[in-house]
Enzyme design. Structure first.
Site, PDB file in Angstrom:
ATOM      1  N   ASP A   1      57.023  35.582  35.905  1.00  0.00           N
ATOM      2  CA  ASP A   1      56.115  34.778  36.729  1.00  0.00           C
ATOM      3  C   ASP A   1      56.966  33.950  37.687  1.00  0.00           C
ATOM      4  O   ASP A   1      57.171  32.754  37.489  1.00  0.00           O
ATOM      5  CB  ASP A   1      55.257  33.884  35.830  1.00  0.00           C
ATOM      6  CG  ASP A   1      54.226  33.075  36.609  1.00  0.00           C
ATOM      7  OD1 ASP A   1      54.073  33.317  37.825  1.00  0.00           O
ATOM      8  OD2 ASP A   1      53.577  32.203  36.007  1.00  0.00           O
TER       9      ASP A   1
ATOM     10  N   TYR B   1      61.349  33.120  33.589  1.00  0.00           N
ATOM     11  CA  TYR B   1      60.788  31.978  34.327  1.00  0.00           C
ATOM     12  C   TYR B   1      59.780  31.262  33.425  1.00  0.00           C
ATOM     13  O   TYR B   1      58.632  31.022  33.795  1.00  0.00           O
ATOM     14  CB  TYR B   1      60.110  32.430  35.622  1.00  0.00           C
ATOM     15  CG  TYR B   1      61.026  33.086  36.628  1.00  0.00           C
ATOM     16  CD1 TYR B   1      61.649  32.337  37.623  1.00  0.00           C
ATOM     17  CD2 TYR B   1      61.263  34.459  36.594  1.00  0.00           C
ATOM     18  CE1 TYR B   1      62.482  32.930  38.555  1.00  0.00           C
ATOM     19  CE2 TYR B   1      62.095  35.069  37.513  1.00  0.00           C
ATOM     20  CZ  TYR B   1      62.705  34.303  38.492  1.00  0.00           C
ATOM     21  OH  TYR B   1      63.531  34.904  39.408  1.00  0.00           O
TER      22      TYR B   1
ATOM     23  N   CYS C   1      52.195  34.860  42.764  1.00  0.00           N
ATOM     24  CA  CYS C   1      51.366  33.991  43.607  1.00  0.00           C
ATOM     25  C   CYS C   1      51.559  34.320  45.083  1.00  0.00           C
ATOM     26  O   CYS C   1      51.082  33.588  45.945  1.00  0.00           O
ATOM     27  CB  CYS C   1      51.688  32.520  43.350  1.00  0.00           C
ATOM     28  SG  CYS C   1      53.416  32.084  43.647  1.00  0.00           S
TER      29      CYS C   1
ATOM     30  N   GLN D   1      49.783  25.479  35.749  1.00  0.00           N
ATOM     31  CA  GLN D   1      48.800  26.046  36.669  1.00  0.00           C
ATOM     32  C   GLN D   1      47.699  25.031  36.975  1.00  0.00           C
ATOM     33  O   GLN D   1      47.188  24.361  36.084  1.00  0.00           O
ATOM     34  CB  GLN D   1      48.181  27.316  36.076  1.00  0.00           C
ATOM     35  CG  GLN D   1      49.144  28.479  35.943  1.00  0.00           C
ATOM     36  CD  GLN D   1      49.385  29.209  37.261  1.00  0.00           C
ATOM     37  OE1 GLN D   1      48.956  28.771  38.331  1.00  0.00           O
ATOM     38  NE2 GLN D   1      50.093  30.322  37.186  1.00  0.00           N
TER      39      GLN D   1
ATOM     40  N   GLU E   1      64.881  29.829  31.390  1.00  0.00           N
ATOM     41  CA  GLU E   1      64.463  29.004  32.523  1.00  0.00           C
ATOM     42  C   GLU E   1      65.694  28.248  33.009  1.00  0.00           C
ATOM     43  O   GLU E   1      66.533  27.835  32.214  1.00  0.00           O
ATOM     44  CB  GLU E   1      63.366  28.036  32.072  1.00  0.00           C
ATOM     45  CG  GLU E   1      62.998  26.952  33.033  1.00  0.00           C
ATOM     46  CD  GLU E   1      62.382  27.497  34.308  1.00  0.00           C
ATOM     47  OE1 GLU E   1      62.951  27.196  35.377  1.00  0.00           O
ATOM     48  OE2 GLU E   1      61.365  28.207  34.232  1.00  0.00           O
TER      49      GLU E   1
END
EC number: 2.1.1.-
Length: 460
Positions: free
Chosen positions: A390, A321, A417, A292, A342
């Protein structure tokens, strides 16, 4: 000055006086002439402008402000307009209080429009601690402008470079590194890559700066692994000037597409990672890793996610994720077991390494899609209490939502997001038996139209 009053036949270069009625989610002002909408940069609701028509389509057009007749009391007048032209800060002309109000309204409106309800509990936006100079990463394009290697940012919807020295929203030391490299490369007459001729070496300068440790990583995106003459000397000068630089790498991108990074990295100096802290856990961050860009706000985001989850010491959780493991590792001390998956093998290796770095023995990471891994875990008797997800901006595949519902957790916590794809996924989750409980917007991206959010879903 001539005004075209034929409202049914707009043409390029027509000029109209009009009031700005609204903002789009991307920060453009909305003007309507005889009900026909135009989208105008650098225009705020309530302002009266003389609008110059730039383009007319079948359903809408685009314009620019030629003159302000009246301005909004919420306008930030001292902003460098290059931040709007490039999109670096497409909300930078709007006061921060109004940015926050707009972002809250954006989430509410998208949920109502897409999910069909007006009573979803959207909490007030968690405001940013810093509204400028907050980004810990920059990807800066490089071009030859008037014969000089130049750094800056592309004009919106183009590959025309606008020279920029102060990037406004990223850490000032990142700007200093970019300018230092620009000046040093000019001294040795280094050639930037030219998209038309496909000649030149340097394409982009990528800089990370860890928020808590101050460590920096520099990645030069180039067309060839062969170093031009004197580049090594520039690197020597760079690490002498900025002693907190711990990594300098090349990334080889010889393609012709618009993607920034290629697959191959070559270490020139130091280590292939930098180290930072997130919620008192230590992370090694590699050049291609997702991390981030606003660390203090990300910490608020994750703490909100853990609060929404209602974590208990005996809980088993899944971190879908999972990336380099930040969400799962930061909560591992609060629960019994963390499982993560992932699709990027290097990210899974990073997550495993970060778990070891923090001396955790209750984490497990695998490579693969959630749609395949979660049914496998279910067959092995793994029953999560909470699933964290996420995803990227495209949101979740329907297969993920089905697989998550089959795991039968008491709660699903969704970090998004992109409010538009999140709202779409709300409908899908509710169809599979998980109802939206609450939504918390968190402003990770002040001065831009972007907004992050955390939401919790409870089983019916």
């Amino acid at each position: 000055m001539c005004y075209n009053m034929d409202m049914t036949n707009f043409k390029k270069n027509d000029i109209f006086e009009a009031e700005v009625l609204d903002l789009t989610h991307e920060g453009q002002g909305v003007v309507k002439i005889d009900s026909f909408p135009f989208f105008v940069d650098n225009a705020l609701p309530g302002e009266r402008i003389k609008m110059h028509v730039l383009k007319v389509g079948k359903s809408f057009g685009f314009g620019r402000v030629d003159e302000f007749i009246s301005q909004s009391k919420h306008r930030v007048t001292q902003l460098n307009l290059d931040y709007l032209r490039t999109g670096i800060a497409d909300f930078g002309h709007l006061s921060y209080d109004e940015q926050v109000k707009f972002k809250h309204k954006q989430v509410v409106d998208i949920l109502r429009k897409t999910a069909g309800k007006s009573d979803y509990p959207v909490l007030p936006v968690v405001e940013a601690i810093k509204t400028i100079n907050y980004r810990n990463k920059a990807q800066i394009p490089v071009q030859m402008v008037d014969g000089l290697l130049t750094t800056g940012f592309y004009r919106k919807n183009s590959h025309t470079l606008i020279p920029v020295e102060d990037f406004y929203i990223q850490h000032p030391e990142i700007d200093a590194v970019v300018l230092f490299l620009r000046d040093e490369f000019r001294k040795i007459n280094l050639q930037a890559y030219d998209e038309k001729t496909r000649k030149g070496w340097l394409r982009n300068i990528v800089v990370r700066r860890a928020f808590h440790t101050g460590e920096m990583m520099i990645t030069l995106v180039v067309t060839s692994k062969k170093l031009p003459e004197k580049v090594e000397l520039v690197i020597d000068h760079l690490v002498e000037r900025f002693t907190n630089i711990k990594s300098v790498q090349l990334n080889i991108n010889s393609g012709t597409g618009s993607f920034i990074l290629g697959k191959e990295f070559i270490l020139l100096y130091g280590k292939d990672f930098i180290t930072d802290l997130m919620l008192d856990k230590t992370y090694q961050i590699s050049a291609p890793a997702f991390y981030q860009v606003n660390t203090p706000q990300a910490e608020k985001l994750y703490e909100t996610a853990y609060e929404f989850a209602g974590l208990k010491p005996g809980d088993v959780v899944i971190d879908a994720y999972s990336g380099i493991g930040t969400i799962g590792i930061s909560m591992a001390d609060r629960v019994a077991k963390v499982y993560g998956m992932e699709v990027v093998p290097a990210a899974v290796e990073n997550a495993k390494r970060n778990a070891q770095l923090n001396e955790l023995e209750n984490t497990h990471y695998e490579v693969g899609t959630a749609e395949k891994i979660m049914p496998k875990w279910l067959s092995e008797g793994i029953k999560p209490d909470v699933i964290f997800v996420d995803p990227p901006r495209k949101g979740l595949d329907e297969g993920f939502i089905k697989a998550a519902a089959m795991m039968n957790p008491r709660r699903i916590v969704y970090i998004s997001c992109n409010p538009a794809t999140f709202a779409r996924d709300v409908v899908r989750f509710e169809a599979d038996g998980y109802l939206l409980d609450k939504v918390q917007p968190v402003d990770l991206f002040p001065q831009t139209h972007h907004i992050e959010l955390v939401a919790s879903f409870n089983k019916k």
